[in-house]
Scaffold this active site. Structure first.
Site, short mmCIF file in Angstrom:
data_model
loop_
_atom_site.label_atom_id
_atom_site.label_comp_id
_atom_site.label_asym_id
_atom_site.label_seq_id
_atom_site.Cartn_x
_atom_site.Cartn_y
_atom_site.Cartn_z
CB ILE A 490 -0.97 0.03 1.20
CG1 ILE A 490 -0.20 -0.07 2.53
CG2 ILE A 490 -2.01 -1.06 1.09
CD1 ILE A 490 -1.09 0.07 3.76
CG PHE A 495 11.78 2.29 7.71
CD1 PHE A 495 12.83 2.38 8.61
CD2 PHE A 495 11.00 1.13 7.72
CE1 PHE A 495 13.09 1.36 9.50
CE2 PHE A 495 11.27 0.10 8.60
CZ PHE A 495 12.32 0.22 9.49
N GLY A 496 11.10 1.91 3.97
CA GLY A 496 10.84 0.66 3.29
C GLY A 496 9.42 0.60 2.77
CB VAL A 498 3.67 0.63 4.01
CG1 VAL A 498 2.59 0.47 5.08
CG2 VAL A 498 4.74 1.61 4.49
CG ASP A 608 10.10 13.47 8.27
OD1 ASP A 608 10.17 14.46 7.51
OD2 ASP A 608 10.08 12.30 7.87
#
Length: 828
Positions: A490, A495-496, A498, A608
């Site tokens: 999704i 970070f990577g 999801v 952030d």
């Protein structure tokens, strides 16, 4: 001196007589029955007597037998060339001449059309098999093993055909188990193990090959563990089949044969890897919502020499136990085992894991064998639907010193010493993870050692401040995401990836997985866990759990149905948000940030803040997310010197210039978000003319020129009350002040946004051709809530009120009411 020979003689007599009964046990000759035959056959050094020949066994007459005179080539044994068939309710009857635990084995093989049989089997008041059939068993014999407590007298095994079907059996074994084969110790008011029927579901030789009845002391079959190992790369086999285990009472060769204890699985430690903090996990299919006796076998054949180390054993997600081989046995290659009674959940699986203990100098773990036996309910095959909670733990090993003292002082001292060695491991208390059925609370006091053993619910973490109660095994995450199916992807971020997922209890989650093995993002990963595990707020996303096994870094959050705020503003096919909805979302995000700054212990700076880190649930309630770059410090700390991090376009220029981080840096970033909400465009858009690329600069330029309406999102332009717009735009401008000291606090921002919402709701909405004078009178109808100047306003750190959308309206909730609805004591 004259008494010494007599004392020595008495000691030797006592020692020779004090042999644990198991050591004198030999496998009995009866009863081994070859059903449907008048022929005796020898299998595995046992003579299976034809049931027509046995003088000690009888069966009812409503039967017939079949004999396959030309056995098929696929018949696994001569024992399965015959079977006795029952057309009506019938039974085998055995004469029992001693009380005790008995092993009862029933053999079934699909001769001719026997696969169509459907029947029940019962004994001693227990329904052992219900609607049993072997239709799915091809070319393989099915052996069902039970352990029953049988008194002296007649023992009957009843076979009952179901409907118009029939029952059959190829062979039966009924013989006494070794004394103390099943330990009957129990705690509290739980029933003991011995009075119950145990049905063997799994018997596993971990790290070793299949063991057949020919090489087992009780004619058992042990299967290899590889089919049950969740990740084959996490473990390696260790074997020393040439040696013999150092059996020490009460463990003997009948508990498990030597090959089980001389083979093992050990953690696959990679010395080139920085962290080897992972678990080895096996997943076994079990009966749903049923009590099971789980026996785990250990024998240290992995250590080159004696070393004091310990590791952790886990059963599912609610039981952990410290295993210390040398505190238990005191020497290498010495077998011991531990029994647990565990109630399974409704998933149909039981997971057993081993992992390193962070307090041990030696970071490894091993396992030799596993047995899982279902505890049958008397006269009732329907299993209890109670929540999974382990009930009893019965460690059953003694040290060398304890055995010597037993020989000298007898049974009483033996019991005393043994009771000191036993440890009762109870349900982990206060585990915050509710995603797994079975994380229950116990009211019983814990010893210091059991407290230490439950510090790692899944396994010890290399970061001491991480909340171990939130750890989720990697295999659970694989199950939840269908092994990271791309159809469930999704989103992607720095970070990577999801993924959308569903835990086995039905809870929907978002799973953020870093690129495996990259090693990047570890500080952010640890920071997010440490922050989210200690804060809870309506407008902060909840961390369900995390995984740091092997090279994995995975974060599991509550699933936010509506995605990110940005997805609802531009470059998306999602429905456009109304102005009122946008205001409510901004208020929620501001309150979440204010709680971080003032309400969280120590004060937290997000660092952030952006529209992609504001998530929306199914009711469009905003929740701030992604705390990987966050920094914490005392609330009165004016600044933190730090390497500049953040997202270009949202980055505070004062922070960038001075490298001094304050909470006002979040305020600046939030000001950019406010302009995104207003204008429905990205913070940075390089496709636009140079003077429009940066939203903050462009928006403030138009604001100062009095032309802000020209850059509004056209879809909401007709909806906005000018006074609401003016208040909103003024707050955005204050947030974007160059000097951090001139910016408002997040509490001021939240209050002014709330005021802008009140202006929007109370004033008469103007038509496009009307001017702002139409709405001035509406402003006068407001309750007296205005405050001047807003910069002086301060919310208390406990968030005195929170506006939460309910349908098309907003209601004021006190902080106490909000946290009551969150059920904070049971959260996560």
């Amino acid at each position: 001196m004259e008494d010494q020979p007599l004392i020595l003689l008495l000691f030797l007599v006592f020692f020779s007589s004090y042999q644990l009964p198991s050591s004198a046990y030999t496998l009995p000759d009866k009863y081994f029955i070859n059903c449907g035959s008048n022929i005796d056959i020898n299998i595995t050094s046992r003579t299976y007597v034809g049931d027509m020949n046995s003088g000690h066994v009888s069966f009812t007459e409503q039967n017939s037998y079949v004999v396959d005179k030309k056995p098929a080539s696929n018949t696994p044994s001569a024992l399965y060339q015959t079977a006795r068939i029952f057309r009506k309710k019938s039974s085998y009857n055995f004469k029992i001449d001693s009380n005790g635990s008995y092993l009862v084995r029933l053999h079934f093989f699909g001769l001719s059309n026997l696969r169509t049989a459907v029947f029940n089997v019962s004994a001693s008041g227990f329904l052992l098999l219900h609607n049993f059939t072997i239709q799915n068993s091809d070319k393989t014999a099915v052996i069902k093993e039970f352990i029953l407590s049988i008194p002296i007298g007649e023992f009957s095994i009843h076979l009952v055909p179901q409907g118009s079907s029939f029952a059959f059996v190829n062979a039966i074994e009924v013989f006494p188990a070794p004394p103390d084969f099943i330990n009957d110790e129990h705690s509290n008011d739980q029933k003991g193990i011995l009075p119950q029927a145990l049905h063997t579901i799994h018997r596993i030789n971990v790290g070793g090959p299949t063991l057949t009845p020919e090489n087992d002391t009780l004619l058992r079959t042990w299967l290899p563990d590889d089919p049950y190992l969740y990740n084959v790369h996490t473990a390696i086999n260790k074997q020393d089949l040439s040696a013999q285990p150092n059996y020490m009472a009460p463990v003997n060769k009948f508990i498990a044969p030597a090959p089980v204890y001389m083979s093992a699985k050990e953690m696959n430690i990679d010395t080139s890897r920085q962290s080897n903090n992972f678990n080895v996990t096996w997943s076994y299919d079990v009966t749903r919502n049923a009590r099971h006796l789980v026996r785990v076998h250990f024998c240290d054949i992995v250590s080159p020499s004696l070393s004091n180390f310990q590791f952790l054993l886990y059963i599912d997600n609610y039981l952990s136990k410290e295993i210390n081989p040398y505190q238990t046995t005191g020497q290498l290659a010495t077998p011991f085992y531990v029994d647990f009674v565990v109630v399974s959940d409704d998933s149909g699986f039981m997971n057993i894991s081993i992992g390193p203990d962070s307090r041990s100098l030696v970071k490894t773990a091993f396992l030799n064998g596993v047995e899982i036996m279902e505890m049958m309910r008397e006269s009732d095959f329907v299993k209890s639907k109670q929540k999974p909670v382990f009930v009893i733990v019965v460690p059953v090993v003694l040290g060398v010193g304890g055995l010597v003292l037993v020989c000298i002082f007898g049974g009483l001292l033996f019991i005393i010493l043994r009771s000191k060695k036993l440890k009762s491991i109870e349900t982990p208390e206060g585990l915050p993870l509710t995603a797994y059925k079975g994380s229950t609370h116990s009211n019983r006091k814990k010893s210091q050692q059991s407290t230490r053993s439950r510090e790692g619910t899944t396994n010890a973490s290399p970061v001491p401040d991480l909340n171990l109660g939130l750890k989720i095994p990697f295999f659970e995450i694989q199950l939840a995401t269908s092994n990271f199916d791309t159809k469930l992807l999704i989103g992607k971020g720095g970070f990577g990836d999801v993924y959308r997922g569903t835990l086995r209890t039905g809870i929907r989650v978002a799973v953020k997985r870093s690129k495996p093995g990259s090693g990047q993002g570890l500080p952010e990963f640890q920071t997010e866990i440490m922050i989210l595990s200690r804060i809870r707020h309506l407008h902060l996303v909840s961390l369900i759990g995390y995984c740091d096994e092997m090279s994995e870094m995975i974060l599991v959050y509550e699933f936010m149905e509506k995605g990110t705020l940005r997805e609802h503003l531009y470059n998306s096919e999602l429905p456009c948000l109304s102005w009122k909805q946008r205001l409510e979302i901004c208020i929620g995000a501001a309150r979440g940030l204010n709680y971080l700054h003032r309400g969280a212990t120590g004060g937290i700076i997000h660092r952030d803040v952006k529209s992609t880190n504001i998530l929306l649930d199914e009711n469009l309630v905003a929740k701030v997310a992604d705390f990987g770059l966050s920094r914490s410090g005392p609330p009165d700390q004016s600044h933190v010197s730090t390497v500049v991090k953040g997202t270009f376009g949202y980055l505070d220029p004062d922070y960038f210039r001075t490298q001094q981080l304050t909470e006002k840096s979040d305020v600046y970033s939030f000001g950019v978000v406010l302009l995104e909400v207003l204008c429905a465009r990205p913070a940075i858009d390089p496709t636009l003319p140079m003077d429009q690329v940066n939203l903050a600069e462009w928006g403030m330029l138009y604001k100062k020129k009095g032309l802000l309406e020209q850059i509004l999102d056209p879809s909401i332009k007709p909806q906005i009350n000018p006074n609401s717009l003016r208040k909103f735009a003024d707050m955005a401008e204050k947030c974007l002040e160059e000097d951090a000291a001139d910016r408002p606090t997040m509490s001021d921002v939240a209050w002014d946004l709330e005021y802008a919402l009140q202006l929007q709701q109370t004033a008469v909405v103007q038509e496009p051709h009307e001017d702002s004078t139409t709405n001035v009178s509406g402003m006068l109808l407001l309750p007296v809530i205005q405050r001047l100047p807003s910069m002086t306003a301060q919310f208390q750190s406990d968030d005195t009120s929170i506006i939460r959308p309910e349908g098309d309206s907003c209601s004021l909730l006190s902080t106490g009411e909000v946290f009551s609805q969150l059920r904070i004591d049971d959260a996560r």
